[in-house]
Design a protein around this motif. Structure first.
Motif, PDB file in Angstrom:
ATOM      1  N   TRP A 114      51.506 -23.521 -81.562  1.00  0.00           N
ATOM      2  CA  TRP A 114      50.642 -22.778 -82.421  1.00  0.00           C
ATOM      3  C   TRP A 114      51.704 -21.860 -83.350  1.00  0.00           C
ATOM      4  O   TRP A 114      51.153 -21.872 -84.390  1.00  0.00           O
ATOM      5  N   GLU A 115      52.600 -21.427 -82.663  1.00  0.00           N
ATOM      6  CA  GLU A 115      53.498 -20.738 -83.298  1.00  0.00           C
ATOM      7  C   GLU A 115      54.205 -21.232 -84.543  1.00  0.00           C
ATOM      8  O   GLU A 115      54.532 -21.202 -85.675  1.00  0.00           O
ATOM      9  N   VAL A 116      54.684 -22.589 -84.070  1.00  0.00           N
ATOM     10  CA  VAL A 116      55.569 -23.517 -84.892  1.00  0.00           C
ATOM     11  C   VAL A 116      54.716 -23.969 -85.966  1.00  0.00           C
ATOM     12  O   VAL A 116      54.835 -24.191 -87.153  1.00  0.00           O
ATOM     13  N   ALA A 117      53.199 -24.315 -85.681  1.00  0.00           N
ATOM     14  CA  ALA A 117      52.377 -24.799 -86.539  1.00  0.00           C
ATOM     15  C   ALA A 117      51.996 -23.687 -87.760  1.00  0.00           C
ATOM     16  O   ALA A 117      51.755 -24.257 -88.897  1.00  0.00           O
ATOM     17  N   GLN A 118      51.901 -22.331 -87.493  1.00  0.00           N
ATOM     18  CA  GLN A 118      51.756 -21.539 -88.299  1.00  0.00           C
ATOM     19  C   GLN A 118      52.836 -20.967 -89.170  1.00  0.00           C
ATOM     20  O   GLN A 118      52.916 -20.223 -90.111  1.00  0.00           O
ATOM     21  N   ALA A 119      54.054 -21.428 -88.698  1.00  0.00           N
ATOM     22  CA  ALA A 119      55.248 -21.238 -89.600  1.00  0.00           C
ATOM     23  C   ALA A 119      55.380 -21.539 -91.132  1.00  0.00           C
ATOM     24  O   ALA A 119      55.841 -20.689 -91.721  1.00  0.00           O
ATOM     25  N   GLU A 176      57.857 -32.137 -80.703  1.00  0.00           N
ATOM     26  CA  GLU A 176      58.469 -33.133 -79.478  1.00  0.00           C
ATOM     27  C   GLU A 176      58.936 -32.199 -78.483  1.00  0.00           C
ATOM     28  O   GLU A 176      58.400 -32.462 -77.416  1.00  0.00           O
ATOM     29  N   PRO A 177      59.354 -30.955 -78.482  1.00  0.00           N
ATOM     30  CA  PRO A 177      59.869 -30.101 -77.237  1.00  0.00           C
ATOM     31  C   PRO A 177      58.309 -29.549 -76.705  1.00  0.00           C
ATOM     32  O   PRO A 177      58.357 -29.107 -75.374  1.00  0.00           O
ATOM     33  N   TYR A 178      57.190 -29.691 -77.347  1.00  0.00           N
ATOM     34  CA  TYR A 178      55.944 -29.174 -76.651  1.00  0.00           C
ATOM     35  C   TYR A 178      55.108 -30.270 -76.182  1.00  0.00           C
ATOM     36  O   TYR A 178      54.117 -30.036 -75.788  1.00  0.00           O
ATOM     37  N   LYS A 179      55.476 -31.594 -75.939  1.00  0.00           N
ATOM     38  CA  LYS A 179      54.753 -32.758 -75.589  1.00  0.00           C
ATOM     39  C   LYS A 179      54.590 -32.431 -73.955  1.00  0.00           C
ATOM     40  O   LYS A 179      55.689 -32.162 -73.275  1.00  0.00           O
ATOM     41  N   ASP A 180      53.238 -32.285 -73.585  1.00  0.00           N
ATOM     42  CA  ASP A 180      53.010 -32.459 -72.154  1.00  0.00           C
ATOM     43  C   ASP A 180      51.648 -32.959 -72.115  1.00  0.00           C
ATOM     44  O   ASP A 180      51.008 -33.097 -72.907  1.00  0.00           O
ATOM     45  N   SER A 181      51.506 -33.594 -70.692  1.00  0.00           N
ATOM     46  CA  SER A 181      50.119 -33.969 -70.742  1.00  0.00           C
ATOM     47  C   SER A 181      48.996 -33.031 -70.539  1.00  0.00           C
ATOM     48  O   SER A 181      47.872 -33.378 -70.920  1.00  0.00           O
ATOM     49  N   LYS A 182      49.402 -31.796 -70.402  1.00  0.00           N
ATOM     50  CA  LYS A 182      48.230 -30.794 -70.228  1.00  0.00           C
ATOM     51  C   LYS A 182      48.041 -29.960 -71.742  1.00  0.00           C
ATOM     52  O   LYS A 182      47.137 -29.229 -71.797  1.00  0.00           O
ATOM     53  N   VAL A 183      48.877 -30.306 -72.641  1.00  0.00           N
ATOM     54  CA  VAL A 183      48.850 -29.518 -74.083  1.00  0.00           C
ATOM     55  C   VAL A 183      48.472 -30.637 -74.710  1.00  0.00           C
ATOM     56  O   VAL A 183      49.052 -31.575 -75.074  1.00  0.00           O
ATOM     57  N   LEU A 213      48.244 -31.361 -78.690  1.00  0.00           N
ATOM     58  CA  LEU A 213      49.000 -30.925 -80.035  1.00  0.00           C
ATOM     59  C   LEU A 213      48.284 -31.252 -81.176  1.00  0.00           C
ATOM     60  O   LEU A 213      48.956 -30.926 -82.149  1.00  0.00           O
ATOM     61  N   LEU A 214      46.943 -31.618 -81.177  1.00  0.00           N
ATOM     62  CA  LEU A 214      46.346 -32.177 -82.423  1.00  0.00           C
ATOM     63  C   LEU A 214      45.996 -31.119 -83.288  1.00  0.00           C
ATOM     64  O   LEU A 214      46.547 -31.320 -84.347  1.00  0.00           O
ATOM     65  N   GLY A 215      45.500 -30.090 -82.694  1.00  0.00           N
ATOM     66  CA  GLY A 215      45.282 -28.959 -83.521  1.00  0.00           C
ATOM     67  C   GLY A 215      46.353 -28.184 -84.145  1.00  0.00           C
ATOM     68  O   GLY A 215      46.362 -28.111 -85.419  1.00  0.00           O
ATOM     69  N   PRO A 216      47.420 -27.957 -83.260  1.00  0.00           N
ATOM     70  CA  PRO A 216      48.783 -27.490 -83.903  1.00  0.00           C
ATOM     71  C   PRO A 216      49.338 -28.432 -85.059  1.00  0.00           C
ATOM     72  O   PRO A 216      49.885 -28.045 -86.236  1.00  0.00           O
ATOM     73  N   LYS A 217      49.120 -29.752 -84.794  1.00  0.00           N
ATOM     74  CA  LYS A 217      50.148 -30.589 -85.828  1.00  0.00           C
ATOM     75  C   LYS A 217      49.014 -30.569 -87.243  1.00  0.00           C
ATOM     76  O   LYS A 217      49.432 -30.753 -88.253  1.00  0.00           O
ATOM     77  N   LEU A 218      47.631 -30.628 -86.885  1.00  0.00           N
ATOM     78  CA  LEU A 218      46.870 -30.654 -88.103  1.00  0.00           C
ATOM     79  C   LEU A 218      47.012 -29.285 -88.847  1.00  0.00           C
ATOM     80  O   LEU A 218      47.167 -29.213 -90.232  1.00  0.00           O
TER      81      LEU A 218
END
Length: 174
Positions: free
Chosen positions: A65-70, A116-123, A125-130
């Protein structure tokens, strides 16, 4: 001088040999004391590892989320720089405008690498990417708006056909 030998020439003074030369049964054959269970240790280890994995997944989601808001910070900085550049066509304003166009385009091309560094089965990433894509599209729109205010976008028919007279610019005096 041999390794482990002191200056005096003798062996190590406080060396302990842990090799087992005895014929007695090993400690693995000795039963556990009453109330002790090796299974409980394994369960504690699995609970700790599960908590550690959950904490890592939470950390990855927060960083995503921090990367998404940058891009929002970049958007504000670029808007200020465009305002400072003014609305006349000169080298500085054109350079700032094309920089405002190039940065979001290059960021949009590398969305996969950014997360890529934040990929995880429990995370998720759709919201941050959007959000990342939306903020970069906002930056791109800001650059296109600046191109329009500089008069560098072909928005009238006379921009495409040379036989038509140029569009009249209306100035309102209040």
């Amino acid at each position: 001088m041999e390794k482990g030998k002191g200056v005096m020439g003798g062996g190590r003074r406080w060396a302990v040999d842990f090799s087992d030369y005895s014929t007695s049964p090993s400690s693995r054959d000795v039963p556990d004391p009453p109330g002790f269970s090796r299974a409980s240790l394994d369960q504690d280890d699995s609970a700790v590892s599960r908590q550690r994995k959950d904490a890592e997944a939470t950390w990855k989601a927060q960083k995503a989320w921090e990367v998404a808001q940058a891009p929002f910070k970049n958007l504000m900085m670029m808007g200020f720089m465009m305002w400072m550049a003014g609305s006349t066509v000169h080298l500085f304003s054109i350079g700032i405008t094309f920089s405002a166009l190039w940065q979001p385009i290059s960021a949009l091309q590398g969305v996969g690498k950014v997360f890529e560094p934040y990929k995880d089965s429990k995370v998720d990433l759709l919201g941050p990417k959007l959000l990342f894509i939306a903020l970069n599209l906002g930056g791109l729109a800001l650059g296109v708006w600046k191109l329009n205010t500089l008069g560098l976008l072909p928005t009238h028919a006379s921009d495409w056909v040379s036989s038509l007279p140029p569009a009249q610019v209306l100035f309102l005096l209040c």
